[in-house]
Design a protein around this motif. Structure first.
Motif, short mmCIF file in Angstrom:
data_model
loop_
_atom_site.label_atom_id
_atom_site.label_comp_id
_atom_site.label_asym_id
_atom_site.label_seq_id
_atom_site.Cartn_x
_atom_site.Cartn_y
_atom_site.Cartn_z
N ARG A 159 -49.82 76.05 22.61
CA ARG A 159 -48.44 75.60 22.82
C ARG A 159 -47.72 76.43 23.88
NH1 ARG A 159 -44.72 74.54 17.62
NH2 ARG A 159 -42.73 74.02 18.57
N GLN A 160 -47.76 77.76 23.74
CA GLN A 160 -47.04 78.61 24.69
C GLN A 160 -47.67 78.57 26.07
OE1 GLN A 160 -44.05 80.21 23.62
NE2 GLN A 160 -43.91 79.96 25.82
N GLU A 161 -48.99 78.48 26.12
CA GLU A 161 -49.68 78.38 27.40
C GLU A 161 -49.23 77.14 28.16
OE1 GLU A 161 -54.27 78.32 29.16
OE2 GLU A 161 -53.91 78.48 27.00
N ILE A 162 -49.09 76.03 27.45
CA ILE A 162 -48.63 74.78 28.08
C ILE A 162 -47.18 74.93 28.51
CG2 ILE A 162 -48.26 72.31 27.74
CD1 ILE A 162 -50.56 72.44 25.63
N ASN A 163 -46.36 75.53 27.67
CA ASN A 163 -44.96 75.76 28.05
C ASN A 163 -44.85 76.51 29.37
OD1 ASN A 163 -43.90 74.55 25.75
ND2 ASN A 163 -43.59 76.46 24.64
N ASP A 164 -45.66 77.55 29.53
CA ASP A 164 -45.53 78.43 30.68
C ASP A 164 -46.04 77.81 31.97
OD1 ASP A 164 -44.38 80.33 29.11
OD2 ASP A 164 -46.19 81.52 28.83
N LEU A 165 -46.77 76.70 31.87
CA LEU A 165 -47.29 76.05 33.08
C LEU A 165 -46.25 75.15 33.75
CD1 LEU A 165 -50.86 74.86 32.01
CD2 LEU A 165 -50.32 76.53 33.78
N ASN A 166 -45.30 74.64 33.01
CA ASN A 166 -44.52 73.51 33.51
C ASN A 166 -43.66 73.84 34.71
OD1 ASN A 166 -43.71 70.82 33.40
ND2 ASN A 166 -41.81 71.37 32.38
N VAL A 167 -43.81 73.05 35.77
CA VAL A 167 -42.93 73.13 36.93
C VAL A 167 -42.48 71.75 37.39
CG1 VAL A 167 -43.92 75.27 37.81
CG2 VAL A 167 -44.86 73.09 38.58
N THR B 224 -42.84 72.00 27.50
CA THR B 224 -43.79 70.89 27.48
C THR B 224 -44.69 70.97 26.25
OG1 THR B 224 -43.78 70.68 29.88
CG2 THR B 224 -45.67 69.77 28.72
N GLY B 225 -45.20 72.17 25.96
CA GLY B 225 -46.04 72.33 24.78
C GLY B 225 -45.29 72.01 23.50
N ASP B 226 -44.04 72.48 23.39
CA ASP B 226 -43.22 72.18 22.21
C ASP B 226 -43.04 70.68 22.05
OD1 ASP B 226 -42.97 74.91 21.99
OD2 ASP B 226 -40.94 74.97 22.82
N ASN B 227 -42.75 70.00 23.15
CA ASN B 227 -42.49 68.57 23.10
C ASN B 227 -43.70 67.77 22.64
OD1 ASN B 227 -39.92 69.12 24.00
ND2 ASN B 227 -40.38 68.64 26.14
N ALA C 205 -48.65 70.68 33.45
CA ALA C 205 -48.60 71.10 32.05
C ALA C 205 -48.90 69.94 31.10
CB ALA C 205 -47.24 71.72 31.74
N GLY C 206 -48.27 68.80 31.33
CA GLY C 206 -48.49 67.65 30.46
C GLY C 206 -49.93 67.17 30.50
N ALA C 207 -50.52 67.17 31.70
CA ALA C 207 -51.92 66.75 31.84
C ALA C 207 -52.83 67.70 31.08
CB ALA C 207 -52.30 66.71 33.32
N TYR C 208 -52.56 68.99 31.19
CA TYR C 208 -53.34 69.98 30.45
C TYR C 208 -53.17 69.77 28.94
CZ TYR C 208 -55.06 74.58 28.96
OH TYR C 208 -55.74 75.60 28.35
N GLY C 209 -51.94 69.50 28.52
CA GLY C 209 -51.70 69.23 27.11
C GLY C 209 -52.47 68.03 26.61
N LEU C 210 -52.59 67.00 27.44
CA LEU C 210 -53.35 65.81 27.05
C LEU C 210 -54.82 66.16 26.83
CD1 LEU C 210 -53.45 62.77 26.52
CD2 LEU C 210 -53.78 62.43 28.98
N LEU C 211 -55.38 67.02 27.68
CA LEU C 211 -56.77 67.43 27.50
C LEU C 211 -56.92 68.27 26.23
CD1 LEU C 211 -57.98 68.34 31.10
CD2 LEU C 211 -58.02 66.15 29.90
N VAL C 212 -55.91 69.07 25.91
CA VAL C 212 -55.94 69.84 24.67
C VAL C 212 -55.96 68.90 23.47
CG1 VAL C 212 -54.64 71.45 23.22
CG2 VAL C 212 -54.84 71.88 25.68
N VAL C 213 -55.16 67.84 23.51
CA VAL C 213 -55.16 66.83 22.45
C VAL C 213 -56.55 66.22 22.28
CG1 VAL C 213 -54.34 64.51 21.85
CG2 VAL C 213 -52.72 66.24 22.63
#
Length: 549
Positions: free
Chosen positions: A26-34, A42-45, A212-220
């Motif tokens: 979650r925090q890793e995704i948060n820190d990527l977003n630009v 982004t991770g929280d969302n 960040a969102g794309a990375y989050g999708l791969l995490v899912v």
């Protein structure tokens, strides 16, 4: 109480796996977003969206068993829960992916979920997500979803029929395996697409990050796969956080990320978009004629909700101060290493070699067997160094141009020191003083390179055109000049002697993978009266790398 339907059990399990994977990063995704702005959550969302899906599935399960005919109720309820639980751009887009997949599942009543249905569901999900965004940008979660769906659709015709279709009957374990197989193909395509994102979206390239969102999708997806395969999720590369010194991270045009739902009759999402554009940006209005989910960045959340007040009931209101989010992230990331003014990025090959550089306070970048990272990989590596200024050691003449290009693209102060080998790079890295600026460190490292000679011994890949050696025999170099060949021991002895002949005080020798002599045998070959160090670098291309100082 009767057992739950296997489809619902599986669906609940993969959602739980996806949510657990998101929570872990979650925090890793948060820190990527630009992109589109650095709203920092982004991770929280994405977690909130998946949590809403899980809670809805738990609610349905509490009502009792649901047979296959009840799948419509499952997917409709889940799609609505994802929509209402979504927050932020990433969460809303994820909810639309869920909704698109749900629509495909509803359209095929009675069919078991198999690779063909999964591919069709992701294709519709991607199309639905693209339609939900007014100005879709490539290089983001949208691109990754589309390219994953395309990979599955392309691969399906080449797969045996029994590996892609189940019809209306199928063993549960077989079903898990077939779904996992097609999702693994999608994950592979998604990872490739994620890496290409910075080529498509300049702000990612400039920031040295992936979307960040794309990375989050791969995490899912990896979380889902872990459940289907019955073990830990497939490993995903970790990505460095976006640099807080970027202008995009200082503030957003608008302060509040505002999200809410509207419930009414005959709602038309397109009608409200121009009205929201008068008070904000980053606008998403998605849903159907009965329920809309609204996302907008604005300085006046009350005006945003007032636009809808006469058209329906407002609920699920969430307002986040993006300026506070960015300040918190800046403080967290800045605390990584405030004492270091300058750091080093070194291109390496071999785990032992990476550890040797790391022991000197250097950030290693794996260049692979051929020691040839891309410009983007170098740029990402530069931004992973916990210092505001960076010296890059390419450690190969073939990497120097890409390193200089990455230095030009970075908004850090970056100097490239033209080290031509890993052993030369190690000698240069010793000159680092973290409190000095990069230009002073680069000058000291260049001086160190002037005072070091390098050598190498490896296995000949082919016969020599001048008949000096045959494939498989040892060949030895001083700098880049061939000076010895024949048996490994004699070749290494010759190179060591030549390196020591110019008044060297220290010989460093780094053993690679498959080196044919042990450390005791190597030590016996050292010239008399000279200090030496032996290390294991694990490099794949050379038996030994040598330097003389």
């Amino acid at each position: 109480m009767q057992p739950l339907d296997p489809s619902l059990v599986r669906f609940r399990a993969v959602v739980e796996g996806a949510l657990a994977a998101l929570e872990a990063r979650r925090q890793e995704i948060n820190d990527l977003n630009v992109f589109p702005v650095a709203d920092g959550d982004t991770g929280d969302n994405m977690v909130l969206t998946m949590r809403a899906v899980q809670e809805e599935l738990n609610r349905l399960a509490d009502q009792g068993p649901i047979d296959e005919v009840g799948r419509d109720m499952i997917v409709e309820s889940v799609a609505r829960a994802a929509l209402l639980g979504a927050r932020g751009n990433s969460g809303v887009i994820l909810s639309q992916l869920v909704r698109g997949a749900a629509e495909e599942l509803i359209s095929r009543p009675g069919e078991l979920v198999d690779p063909e249905l999964v591919a069709a569901a992701l294709t519709r999900a991607s199309e639905h997500a693209y339609r939900s965004v007014r100005n879709p940008a490539e290089g983001t979660i949208l691109t990754v979803a589309r390219e994953m769906a395309a990979r599955m659709t392309t691969d399906l015709p080449h797969m045996p029929h029994e590996e892609r279709r189940l019809g209306r009957e199928g063993d549960s374990a077989l079903q898990n395996r077939l779904i996992a197989n097609i999702l693994l193909r999608a994950l592979e395509a998604g990872e490739d697409s994620l890496k290409r994102g910075p080529e498509l979206l300049p702000i990612l390239r400039q920031s040295g990050v992936v979307d960040a969102g794309a990375y989050g999708l791969l995490v899912v997806l990896s979380g889902c796969l872990g459940v289907l395969q019955g073990h830990a999720p497939p490993p995903l590369a970790h990505h460095v956080p976006a640099r807080v010194s970027h202008p995009q991270h200082e503030s957003s045009t608008f302060q509040y990320c505002t999200n809410f739902a509207v419930t009414g009759d005959a709602l038309d999402g397109s009608y409200f978009i121009p009205l929201l554009e008068q008070i904000g940006d980053s606008i998403l209005v998605v849903g159907d004629r009965a329920t809309l989910k609204v996302h907008v960045h604005t300085d006046d959340p009350e005006r945003a909700t007032a636009i809808f007040a006469e058209h329906g009931s407002i609920s699920h209101l969430d307002v986040a101060d993006m300026h506070e989010q960015v300040a918190e992230r800046a403080e967290r990331l800045a605390s990584v290493d405030t004492a270091s003014v300058c750091g080093i990025l070194a291109v390496v090959s071999g785990t032992g070699m990476a550890e040797l550089f790391r022991s000197l306070g250097v950030t290693p970048l794996d260049g692979g067997r051929t020691l040839n990272p891309s410009t983007y990989e170098l740029l990402a590596g530069i931004h992973s160094v916990p210092a505001e200024e960076v010296v890059v050691l390419p450690n190969s003449p073939n990497v120097r141009m890409a390193a200089e290009r990455a230095a030009d693209l970075s908004d850090k102060v970056v100097h490239v020191v033209p080290s031509r080998s890993q052993q030369a790079g190690l000698a240069a890295a010793v000159a680092l003083e973290a409190h000095r600026p990069a230009d002073e460190n680069a000058a000291a490292m260049n001086d160190a390179l002037d005072n070091v000679r390098t050598g190498a011994v490896t296995e000949a890949a082919r016969d020599d055109g001048k008949s000096r050696f045959r494939a498989g025999e040892a060949i030895g170099f001083i700098d880049e000049e061939l000076v010895a060949w024949g048996e490994p021991a004699e070749t290494l002895r010759k190179v060591l002697g030549d390196l020591a002949s110019n008044g060297a005080e220290l010989l460093t020798l780094i053993a690679g993978r498959g080196a044919p002599l042990g450390s005791d045998q190597v030590a016996a070959l050292m010239p008399d009266g000279i200090e030496f160090e032996l290390s294991d670098g694990g490099q794949p291309a050379y038996w030994w790398l040598l330097s003389a100082e």
